[in-house]
Design a protein around this motif. Structure first.
Motif, short mmCIF file in Angstrom:
data_model
loop_
_atom_site.label_atom_id
_atom_site.label_comp_id
_atom_site.label_asym_id
_atom_site.label_seq_id
_atom_site.Cartn_x
_atom_site.Cartn_y
_atom_site.Cartn_z
N ILE A 80 -29.80 -31.13 -67.98
CA ILE A 80 -29.47 -31.52 -66.62
C ILE A 80 -28.48 -32.66 -66.68
N GLY A 81 -27.48 -32.61 -65.82
CA GLY A 81 -26.46 -33.65 -65.79
C GLY A 81 -26.10 -34.01 -64.37
N VAL A 82 -25.41 -35.14 -64.23
CA VAL A 82 -25.03 -35.65 -62.92
C VAL A 82 -23.55 -35.97 -62.92
N SER A 83 -22.89 -35.64 -61.83
CA SER A 83 -21.49 -36.00 -61.61
C SER A 83 -21.41 -36.62 -60.22
N THR A 84 -20.99 -37.85 -60.16
CA THR A 84 -21.01 -38.57 -58.90
C THR A 84 -19.86 -39.54 -58.82
N LEU A 85 -19.52 -39.89 -57.60
CA LEU A 85 -18.47 -40.86 -57.35
C LEU A 85 -18.80 -41.55 -56.03
N PRO A 86 -18.84 -42.87 -56.00
CA PRO A 86 -19.20 -43.57 -54.75
C PRO A 86 -18.34 -43.11 -53.58
N GLY A 87 -19.03 -42.71 -52.48
CA GLY A 87 -18.34 -42.26 -51.28
C GLY A 87 -17.92 -40.81 -51.30
N HIS A 88 -18.17 -40.09 -52.40
CA HIS A 88 -17.74 -38.69 -52.49
C HIS A 88 -18.87 -37.75 -52.87
N GLY A 89 -20.10 -38.20 -52.76
CA GLY A 89 -21.23 -37.31 -52.99
C GLY A 89 -21.62 -37.21 -54.45
N THR A 90 -22.65 -36.38 -54.68
CA THR A 90 -23.22 -36.21 -56.02
C THR A 90 -23.49 -34.73 -56.27
N THR A 91 -23.31 -34.32 -57.51
CA THR A 91 -23.62 -32.95 -57.93
C THR A 91 -24.56 -33.01 -59.13
N MET A 92 -25.74 -32.41 -58.99
CA MET A 92 -26.70 -32.30 -60.08
C MET A 92 -26.61 -30.87 -60.63
N THR A 93 -26.49 -30.75 -61.95
CA THR A 93 -26.28 -29.45 -62.58
C THR A 93 -27.36 -29.19 -63.61
N ILE A 94 -28.03 -28.04 -63.47
CA ILE A 94 -29.05 -27.61 -64.43
C ILE A 94 -28.46 -26.45 -65.22
N GLU A 95 -28.46 -26.57 -66.55
CA GLU A 95 -27.99 -25.50 -67.43
C GLU A 95 -29.20 -24.87 -68.10
N LEU A 96 -29.41 -23.57 -67.84
CA LEU A 96 -30.52 -22.85 -68.45
C LEU A 96 -29.98 -21.84 -69.45
N PRO A 97 -30.56 -21.80 -70.68
CA PRO A 97 -30.07 -20.84 -71.67
C PRO A 97 -30.41 -19.42 -71.26
N GLY A 98 -29.64 -18.48 -71.81
CA GLY A 98 -29.85 -17.08 -71.44
C GLY A 98 -30.93 -16.41 -72.26
N ALA A 99 -31.08 -16.79 -73.55
CA ALA A 99 -32.01 -16.08 -74.40
C ALA A 99 -33.06 -16.98 -75.01
N ALA A 100 -32.87 -18.28 -74.95
CA ALA A 100 -33.81 -19.19 -75.59
C ALA A 100 -35.13 -19.19 -74.84
N ALA A 101 -36.20 -19.07 -75.56
CA ALA A 101 -37.53 -19.08 -74.95
C ALA A 101 -37.91 -20.49 -74.57
N PRO A 102 -38.54 -20.70 -73.43
CA PRO A 102 -38.96 -22.04 -73.04
C PRO A 102 -39.91 -22.64 -74.05
N ARG A 103 -39.81 -23.96 -74.21
CA ARG A 103 -40.69 -24.65 -75.15
C ARG A 103 -42.01 -24.99 -74.48
N GLY A 104 -43.00 -25.26 -75.31
CA GLY A 104 -44.29 -25.68 -74.81
C GLY A 104 -44.26 -27.12 -74.38
N ALA A 105 -45.41 -27.61 -74.00
CA ALA A 105 -45.47 -28.97 -73.50
C ALA A 105 -45.10 -29.96 -74.57
N GLY A 106 -45.35 -29.63 -75.83
CA GLY A 106 -45.02 -30.57 -76.88
C GLY A 106 -43.56 -30.73 -77.13
N GLY A 107 -42.75 -29.87 -76.54
CA GLY A 107 -41.33 -29.98 -76.77
C GLY A 107 -40.68 -31.08 -76.03
N ALA A 108 -41.29 -31.64 -75.01
CA ALA A 108 -40.68 -32.72 -74.26
C ALA A 108 -41.54 -33.93 -74.42
N ALA A 109 -40.99 -34.97 -74.95
CA ALA A 109 -41.75 -36.19 -75.16
C ALA A 109 -41.69 -37.05 -73.94
#
Length: 635
Positions: free
Chosen positions: A606-635
């Protein structure tokens, strides 16, 4: 040995050849190899010259001997001619008309021919009977012993005179036909043998001064011709060797250029070479991208000359003062290494590590007569490293927070449940007291909010495992828009969805968790947008990876949440995923941290692109074939 100068002012030794401090580089083997490389063709040419000289000496010697033999044969032939003339003329003296005096005059007359030194006729004992010099008549030309060694016969013999090497003596028996013996008819007629009957020898001495001169001239001409042939052979051999060396050098140079071009082209950092006037001589694609250099400034090994030598338009605009760095290098600094940021017209600043060094000509750094030909700049993009460092610090903080939250949640939740129960009881008892009842309701709401905070905190510290399943992302985002639509309508914000058509947007995700993450982003966007603004939720296919570990994988998906709100400063945007960091008075600071955790559990970013006075764009990139990780994958 050069020094590496950093911004801290400390100097570190830098030895590109890996030699020990104070130890000279091993230049002797290199010089010896070069000397041997040049000595081999020289030895070959010297061998050819020596062999050619030996062959020429043998051939010229044989030609000279053959010529000498032919000249001696000619001399013998002339001597025979003179003897035959004497013998033929001596027949007419056989009547006693002239006697020995006539023979002497005949010898003197024949000796007047050119090239004749003297002629003498002797008896068997070597006494002169007739000589071209009448005064020598009766003298002894040779002793009897010498005459026996000469052994005159009917065949002409010859030698160079022992007293004068320019005189060639020939001798043979002098036997005119009438003196040698008459026919039977003459003897029966009573003719007597002439005076001086007996064995006689004629000596003819010829002047051969021109013979040696001729042989010397012939030898000189042959040596000149042999020298010319030998020089031509040496020249042809040298040209062949030079041509082979030229072809070998061209091949080695082409291989070196190809290797250097591939190294420069594939080098992950940006390489920039400037001459002493600050003009570009080489810039690989990475350097042009980092510095914003337009056009095809290739030069050198990049495979072209279009634009080569042009001034650099990009570095100054990117905040890189190359002139100042070149000034430092010109003052004697051998290597500069420092970190800085490059500014670009679009996008965030790029942190880079700059390494600069001078490029020397013949002699190298510190060598005699070495001059600076240009400067080398290496720009290493540190953005990914800095991002990894930030993620590592973030994970460390989350890990510490998780340990703290696990303990606090258990310690607080039990008393909190008691407080909420007593608050509910008191609220029921104080129905008739408006102030007390309102206070009880407020207490219940605050305990409920505190419980939600604890729940979020526990979810952040110990996220639950995902339950991935094939889910149409378009339908999931439509539900998100439907859930958030009342909030947007209440705020006066227009909420729209831009979704692909065709139904091919299925992804393997946990629908509930991903919906929670996207809904957090949409709610934040609505709250940051003023009335009359717009929030857009968009879904699009991410480009397919063409290199790296993801090459050949199915294309992923990109979810964008864009608002037209107030935007954020770069300092604020760098901390929005930090737990408990919030810019709203009523926010907990855990929403975006949980959103990031959910996205990373799915193997995305996930990333953010923003500029004061011009709004914000949040971008989520999801892989096409990678299997989601379990809970232990995110610390």
């Amino acid at each position: 040995m050069s020094k590496k100068v950093t911004d801290s002012g400390k100097a570190d030794t830098f030895d590109p050849q890996g030699t020990a401090p104070g130890e000279a580089a091993p230049a002797v083997p290199l010089r010896l190899a070069r000397a041997l490389a040049w000595a081999r063709p020289l030895l070959l040419l010297a061998g050819i010259a020596l062999a050619g000289a030996c062959v020429a000496w043998l051939l010229i010697g044989r030609v000279e001997e053959r010529e000498r033999a032919q000249m001696l044969a000619a001399i013998h032939g002339r001597a025979d001619s003179l003897v035959w003339a004497l013998e033929g003329s001596a027949r007419f003296l056989d009547g006693g008309h002239s006697g020995a005096g006539g023979l002497a005059r005949l010898v003197a007359e024949v000796a007047r021919q050119p090239g004749v030194a003297w002629i003498a006729i002797t008896d068997a004992a070597g006494r002169i009977l007739a000589d071209s010099n009448p005064e020598l008549t009766g003298a002894a030309l040779y002793t009897p012993e010498e005459m026996r060694r000469l052994a005159p016969s009917g065949v002409t013999r010859g030698r160079f005179s022992p007293d004068d090497p320019t005189i060639y003596e020939t001798w043979r028996l002098f036997a005119p036909a009438r003196l040698r013996g008459e026919s039977g008819r003459h003897r029966r007629a009573g003719h007597s043998r002439p005076e001086g009957e007996g064995l006689r020898c004629v000596f003819v001495a010829l002047d051969v001064t021109g013979m040696e001169e001729h042989l010397a001239d012939l030898a000189l001409q042959l040596w000149v011709v042999a020298g010319i042939v030998l020089v031509a052979a040496e020249a042809v051999t040298a040209l062949v060797l030079l041509f082979r060396r030229y072809r070998s050098s061209r091949r080695l140079l082409a291989d070196a250029e190809a290797l250097a071009a591939q190294v420069v082209r594939n080098y992950p950092a940006g390489l920039l070479v400037l001459d002493r006037k600050g003009r570009v001589r080489l810039a690989n694609a990475r350097a042009r991208a980092l510095l914003g250099i337009k056009g095809g400034i290739k030069g050198g090994m990049e495979g072209g000359t279009e634009g080569a030598g042009a001034a650099v338009p990009g570095p100054a605009a990117a905040g890189l003062d190359l002139d100042a760095i070149m000034g430092e290098l010109a003052d004697g600094v051998e290597l500069i290494s420092r970190e800085l940021e490059l500014w670009r017209p679009k996008g965030d600043p790029v942190p880079v590590e700059l390494t600069a060094a001078p490029l020397y000509g013949a002699g190298g750094a510190g060598g005699d007569g070495a001059e600076v030909l240009g400067y080398l700049f290496a720009l290493r993009d540190m953005g990914e490293i800095r991002s990894l460092e930030r993620k590592l610090r973030q994970h460390e903080r989350l890990s510490a927070l998780g340990k703290l939250a696990a303990g606090l949640a258990h310690e607080i939740r039990n008393p909190l449940s008691s407080v909420r129960g007593y608050a509910t009881y008191l609220t029921e008892r104080l129905k008739d007291d408006p102030l007390g009842h309102a206070t009880g309701e407020l207490l219940i709401e605050e305990t409920a909010r505190l419980d939600r905070v604890l729940t979020d905190l526990l979810g952040l510290a110990r996220p639950r495992d995902l339950a991935p399943a094939p889910v149409p992302l378009g339908g999931l985002l439509s539900r998100v828009v439907a859930v958030a639509m009342p909030d947007a309508a209440e705020k006066g914000v227009r909420l729209v969805a831009t979704l692909p058509k065709g139904g091919s947007d299925v992804a393997n995700v946990d629908a509930d968790r991903l919906m929670q993450a996207v809904l957090n982003l949409v709610i934040n966007a609505i709250q940051a947008t003023d009335a009359g603004g717009e929030v857009e939720v968009a879904l699009e296919a991410a480009p397919k990876a063409t290199d790296g570990a993801g090459a050949g994988a199915a294309p992923g998906w990109r979810i964008r949440v864009r608002d037209t709100g107030c935007g954020m400063a770069q300092e604020t945007a760098a901390q929005i995923f930090t737990p408990y960091f919030t810019t709203r008075a009523t926010g907990t600071g855990l929403g975006l941290a949980i959103t990031r955790q959910i996205v990373e559990q799915h193997g995305g970013t996930i990333g953010v692109s923003t500029l004061p006075g011009h709004g914000t764009t949040m971008t989520i990139e999801l892989p096409g074939a990678a299997a989601p990780r379990g809970a232990g994958g995110a610390a």
